[in-house]
Design a protein around this motif. Structure first.
Motif, PDB file in Angstrom:
ATOM      1  N   UNK A 119       7.546  -2.304  -6.011  1.00 14.55           N
ATOM      2  CA  UNK A 119       8.742  -1.553  -6.367  1.00 14.55           C
ATOM      3  C   UNK A 119       8.307  -0.203  -6.955  1.00 14.55           C
ATOM      4  N   UNK A 120       8.745   0.921  -6.355  1.00 15.14           N
ATOM      5  CA  UNK A 120       8.248   2.253  -6.758  1.00 15.14           C
ATOM      6  C   UNK A 120       8.283   2.535  -8.263  1.00 15.14           C
ATOM      7  N   UNK A 121       9.367   2.228  -8.997  1.00 15.59           N
ATOM      8  CA  UNK A 121       9.329   2.516 -10.439  1.00 15.59           C
ATOM      9  C   UNK A 121       8.240   1.723 -11.178  1.00 15.59           C
ATOM     10  N   UNK A 122       7.985   0.488 -10.752  1.00 13.48           N
ATOM     11  CA  UNK A 122       6.934  -0.307 -11.392  1.00 13.48           C
ATOM     12  C   UNK A 122       5.563   0.283 -11.053  1.00 13.48           C
ATOM     13  N   UNK A 123       5.361   0.684  -9.803  1.00 17.68           N
ATOM     14  CA  UNK A 123       4.100   1.308  -9.422  1.00 17.68           C
ATOM     15  C   UNK A 123       3.867   2.588 -10.215  1.00 17.68           C
ATOM     16  N   UNK A 124       4.932   3.353 -10.434  1.00 17.48           N
ATOM     17  CA  UNK A 124       4.815   4.602 -11.198  1.00 17.48           C
ATOM     18  C   UNK A 124       4.413   4.300 -12.646  1.00 17.48           C
ATOM     19  N   UNK A 125       5.032   3.285 -13.245  1.00 21.25           N
ATOM     20  CA  UNK A 125       4.675   2.895 -14.604  1.00 21.25           C
ATOM     21  C   UNK A 125       3.200   2.472 -14.702  1.00 21.25           C
ATOM     22  N   UNK A 126       2.776   1.733 -13.697  1.00 16.64           N
ATOM     23  CA  UNK A 126       1.401   1.253 -13.686  1.00 16.64           C
ATOM     24  C   UNK A 126       0.418   2.422 -13.640  1.00 16.64           C
ATOM     25  N   UNK A 127       0.758   3.426 -12.810  1.00 17.90           N
ATOM     26  CA  UNK A 127      -0.136   4.591 -12.690  1.00 17.90           C
ATOM     27  C   UNK A 127      -0.112   5.410 -13.975  1.00 17.90           C
TER      28      UNK A 127
END
Length: 127
Positions: A119-127
């Motif tokens: 999920x893009x928002x989760x990937x963004x948080x991870x980065x």
């Protein structure tokens, strides 16, 4: 490719449909259910994991009850079968370390389901 789906509840059905829709695979379903509707006529049904292992699958999707995930994964991993384990991994930590050691020793491809992993928002948080 041969795929074993362990458990044929709603999640097992969803994974089976996704496999049918996206891959040219021989599918084996391990279930105790009777009179089930299958998405294809050539899907093989077995009643035990041992019978599923006898079909020589390349990968197994573990979608049975959470309390049986580790037991199922241990049986399959010991035979060198790559794993997709539906979340959660287990309802306890019992034998998780043992499973991890077998997976590492046999260099098995293993993934635990997580519907938000990509999920893009989760990937963004991870980065």
């Amino acid at each position: 490719m041969k795929v074993l789906v362990v458990g044929y509840g709603s999640i097992g059905k969803r994974h089976t449909k996704n496999i049918v829709d996206n891959f040219d695979a021989d599918i084996i379903i391990c279930t105790k259910q009777k009179n089930i509707n299958l998405p294809r006529n050539d899907i093989h049904i077995v009643k035990s994991i041992e019978d599923g292992i006898d079909q020589n699958p390349d990968i197994a999707f573990i979608t049975n009850e959470t309390s049986f995930h580790i037991k199922s994964a241990l049986q399959l991993a010991n035979k060198g079968i790559d794993l997709f384990i539906e979340k959660p991994l287990s309802n306890s930590m019992k034998d998780v370390t043992t499973l991890e050691k077998i997976i590492n020793k046999k260099k098995l491809i293993t993934m635990i389901g997580c519907n938000l992993r990509f999920y893009p928002p989760i990937k963004k948080l991870k980065n």
